[in-house]
Design a protein around this motif. Structure first.
Motif, PDB file in Angstrom:
ATOM      1  N   LEU A  44       0.813  -1.214   0.000  1.00  0.00           N
ATOM      2  CA  LEU A  44       0.000   0.000   0.000  1.00  0.00           C
ATOM      3  C   LEU A  44       0.849   1.268   0.000  1.00  0.00           C
ATOM      4  CD1 LEU A  44      -2.891   1.156   0.178  1.00  0.00           C
ATOM      5  CD2 LEU A  44      -2.648   1.090   2.667  1.00  0.00           C
ATOM      6  N   GLU A  45       2.016   1.226   0.636  1.00  0.00           N
ATOM      7  CA  GLU A  45       2.889   2.387   0.787  1.00  0.00           C
ATOM      8  C   GLU A  45       2.129   3.585   1.374  1.00  0.00           C
ATOM      9  OE1 GLU A  45       4.778   3.207  -2.928  1.00  0.00           O
ATOM     10  OE2 GLU A  45       6.157   1.513  -2.752  1.00  0.00           O
ATOM     11  N   PRO A  46       1.565   3.431   2.574  1.00  0.00           N
ATOM     12  CA  PRO A  46       0.785   4.524   3.177  1.00  0.00           C
ATOM     13  C   PRO A  46       1.686   5.671   3.613  1.00  0.00           C
ATOM     14  CG  PRO A  46       1.109   2.783   4.774  1.00  0.00           C
ATOM     15  CD  PRO A  46       1.676   2.275   3.481  1.00  0.00           C
ATOM     16  N   ASP A  47       1.067   6.840   3.803  1.00  0.00           N
ATOM     17  CA  ASP A  47       1.788   8.008   4.307  1.00  0.00           C
ATOM     18  C   ASP A  47       1.781   8.043   5.830  1.00  0.00           C
ATOM     19  OD1 ASP A  47       2.334   9.329   1.704  1.00  0.00           O
ATOM     20  OD2 ASP A  47       0.137   9.385   1.615  1.00  0.00           O
ATOM     21  N   LEU A  48       0.884   7.267   6.445  1.00  0.00           N
ATOM     22  CA  LEU A  48       0.797   7.191   7.907  1.00  0.00           C
ATOM     23  C   LEU A  48       0.071   5.900   8.279  1.00  0.00           C
ATOM     24  CD1 LEU A  48       0.078   9.946  10.459  1.00  0.00           C
ATOM     25  CD2 LEU A  48      -1.461   7.990  10.454  1.00  0.00           C
ATOM     26  N   ILE A  49       0.446   5.328   9.422  1.00  0.00           N
ATOM     27  CA  ILE A  49      -0.194   4.100   9.901  1.00  0.00           C
ATOM     28  C   ILE A  49      -0.714   4.310  11.315  1.00  0.00           C
ATOM     29  CG2 ILE A  49       0.154   1.665  10.511  1.00  0.00           C
ATOM     30  CD1 ILE A  49       2.335   1.552   8.375  1.00  0.00           C
ATOM     31  N   LEU A  50      -1.981   3.934  11.535  1.00  0.00           N
ATOM     32  CA  LEU A  50      -2.552   3.863  12.874  1.00  0.00           C
ATOM     33  C   LEU A  50      -2.525   2.397  13.269  1.00  0.00           C
ATOM     34  CD1 LEU A  50      -5.635   6.257  12.496  1.00  0.00           C
ATOM     35  CD2 LEU A  50      -3.479   6.739  13.658  1.00  0.00           C
ATOM     36  N   LEU A  51      -1.795   2.065  14.313  1.00  0.00           N
ATOM     37  CA  LEU A  51      -1.486   0.672  14.625  1.00  0.00           C
ATOM     38  C   LEU A  51      -1.923   0.289  16.033  1.00  0.00           C
ATOM     39  CD1 LEU A  51       0.019  -1.983  13.827  1.00  0.00           C
ATOM     40  CD2 LEU A  51       2.126  -0.894  14.631  1.00  0.00           C
ATOM     41  N   ASP A  52      -2.850  -0.661  16.114  1.00  0.00           N
ATOM     42  CA  ASP A  52      -3.279  -1.186  17.417  1.00  0.00           C
ATOM     43  C   ASP A  52      -2.174  -2.089  17.985  1.00  0.00           C
ATOM     44  OD1 ASP A  52      -4.888  -1.712  19.586  1.00  0.00           O
ATOM     45  OD2 ASP A  52      -6.033  -3.279  18.584  1.00  0.00           O
ATOM     46  N   ILE A  53      -2.152  -2.257  19.298  1.00  0.00           N
ATOM     47  CA  ILE A  53      -1.167  -3.147  19.916  1.00  0.00           C
ATOM     48  C   ILE A  53      -1.685  -4.579  19.974  1.00  0.00           C
ATOM     49  CG2 ILE A  53       0.069  -3.709  22.043  1.00  0.00           C
ATOM     50  CD1 ILE A  53       0.372  -0.761  22.588  1.00  0.00           C
ATOM     51  N   ASN A  54      -2.911  -4.748  20.477  1.00  0.00           N
ATOM     52  CA  ASN A  54      -3.478  -6.096  20.605  1.00  0.00           C
ATOM     53  C   ASN A  54      -4.079  -6.544  19.282  1.00  0.00           C
ATOM     54  OD1 ASN A  54      -2.848  -6.323  23.368  1.00  0.00           O
ATOM     55  ND2 ASN A  54      -4.674  -5.154  23.910  1.00  0.00           N
ATOM     56  N   LEU A  55      -3.361  -7.412  18.596  1.00  0.00           N
ATOM     57  CA  LEU A  55      -3.779  -7.886  17.279  1.00  0.00           C
ATOM     58  C   LEU A  55      -3.695  -9.413  17.221  1.00  0.00           C
ATOM     59  CD1 LEU A  55      -1.802  -5.320  15.083  1.00  0.00           C
ATOM     60  CD2 LEU A  55      -4.291  -5.385  15.358  1.00  0.00           C
ATOM     61  N   PRO A  56      -4.410 -10.046  16.268  1.00  0.00           N
ATOM     62  CA  PRO A  56      -4.280 -11.493  16.091  1.00  0.00           C
ATOM     63  C   PRO A  56      -2.851 -11.873  15.702  1.00  0.00           C
ATOM     64  CG  PRO A  56      -6.198 -10.627  14.920  1.00  0.00           C
ATOM     65  CD  PRO A  56      -5.400  -9.448  15.365  1.00  0.00           C
ATOM     66  N   ARG A  57      -2.421 -13.031  16.064  1.00  0.00           N
ATOM     67  CA  ARG A  57      -1.100 -13.585  15.734  1.00  0.00           C
ATOM     68  C   ARG A  57       0.019 -12.831  16.455  1.00  0.00           C
ATOM     69  NH1 ARG A  57      -1.057 -17.467  11.349  1.00  0.00           N
ATOM     70  NH2 ARG A  57       1.196 -17.395  11.176  1.00  0.00           N
ATOM     71  N   TYR A  58       0.418 -11.683  15.929  1.00  0.00           N
ATOM     72  CA  TYR A  58       1.513 -10.911  16.517  1.00  0.00           C
ATOM     73  C   TYR A  58       1.000  -9.535  16.931  1.00  0.00           C
ATOM     74  CZ  TYR A  58       4.236 -14.482  14.098  1.00  0.00           C
ATOM     75  OH  TYR A  58       4.735 -15.679  13.642  1.00  0.00           O
ATOM     76  N   ASP A  59       1.623  -8.958  17.962  1.00  0.00           N
ATOM     77  CA  ASP A  59       1.130  -7.661  18.424  1.00  0.00           C
ATOM     78  C   ASP A  59       1.701  -6.512  17.591  1.00  0.00           C
ATOM     79  OD1 ASP A  59       3.729  -7.153  19.340  1.00  0.00           O
ATOM     80  OD2 ASP A  59       3.260  -7.638  21.420  1.00  0.00           O
ATOM     81  N   GLY A  60       1.203  -5.306  17.892  1.00  0.00           N
ATOM     82  CA  GLY A  60       1.606  -4.130  17.138  1.00  0.00           C
ATOM     83  C   GLY A  60       3.080  -3.806  17.266  1.00  0.00           C
ATOM     84  N   PHE A  61       3.689  -4.122  18.423  1.00  0.00           N
ATOM     85  CA  PHE A  61       5.114  -3.872  18.589  1.00  0.00           C
ATOM     86  C   PHE A  61       5.908  -4.659  17.541  1.00  0.00           C
ATOM     87  CE2 PHE A  61       3.910  -3.503  23.312  1.00  0.00           C
ATOM     88  CZ  PHE A  61       3.666  -2.149  23.190  1.00  0.00           C
TER      89      PHE A  61
END
Length: 236
Positions: A44-61
């Protein structure tokens, strides 16, 4: 039109964010491949990302670290976690800012606008025209976001670049904490002072890895000073 990627597995929150940002004429996408956020972001090559921490599989970190292997795109963490350690970890893992849930949409918009201005807009254009800074063999390349010394090179995140650039312009003099905060964030009222300390620690660590430990001196009660002669060390 700036492109924003929302990485959020809560449908209600993702919908509210997407609807709000779209109304302000951003091009908004929601991640769907939670097993491959890195690949989705690369495509996608976004200009900004809003990233949650608690996610399926792997976390946002984890995903923030993965994204940082190929991009310095501004990343704002979203999380219901309110602990200071989570905010520290977000920045340590490559994030630029942190918002706690439930969040105020005006604050979300302010942080998004500010991050985009710093990265691509008026504040980015206001940076000095020269692309490189050098002192006693230490070289900052603003175009490549790198620090280099004695043949060793380290990549910087956007905030690390802005922070070191501010210190470099005042090399030998004190850069006040308020000045440094304003260089990194538009509205310092939304920023925990500890966030600046974390960013300074990250830059110090990268300087140490290229062979220059201790050259950012803490001036207690005032701010920080970049030494002009290597070998002089300040307070940790």
């Amino acid at each position: 039109m700036y492109r924003i990627l929302i990485v959020e597995d809560d449908d209600k929150i993702a919908h509210i964010l997407k609807d709000t940002l779209t109304r302000y004429e951003y091009e908004v996408f929601r991640a769907v491949r939670f097993h491959d956020i890195k690949g989705e972001a690369a495509e996608l090559e976004p200009d900004l990302i809003l990233l949650d921490i608690n996610l399926p599989r792997y976390d946002g970190f984890y995903w923030c670290r993965q994204i940082r292997t190929f991009s310095n795109v501004p990343i704002i963490f979203l999380s219901a976690r309110t602990g200071e350690m989570d905010q520290v970890m977000a920045i340590e893992n490559g994030g630029d800012d942190y918002l706690t849930k439930p969040f105020n949409l005006d604050v979300v918009l302010a942080k998004v606008k500010g991050a985009l201005r710093r990265a691509y807009g008026e504040y980015a254009q206001a940076q000095p025209s020269r692309d490189e800074w050098e002192l006693n063999g230490l070289k900052l390349d603003r175009m490549k976001n790198t620090l280099e010394f004695a043949g060793k090179r380290m990549e910087l995140t956007k905030n690390e670049l802005l922070l070191f650039d501010c210190l470099a312009h005042r090399a030998g003099s004190i850069a006040g904490r308020e000045e440094l905060l304003e260089a990194l964030w538009d509205d310092v009222h939304f920023v925990d002072d500890n966030t600046l300390t974390v960013n300074v620690t990250r830059v110090r660590r990268k300087l140490e890895e290229i062979g220059l430990p201790g050259i950012i001196e803490t001036v207690r009660g005032q701010g920080y000073r970049l030494q002009t002669e290597w070998g002089n060390t300040g307070d940790a």
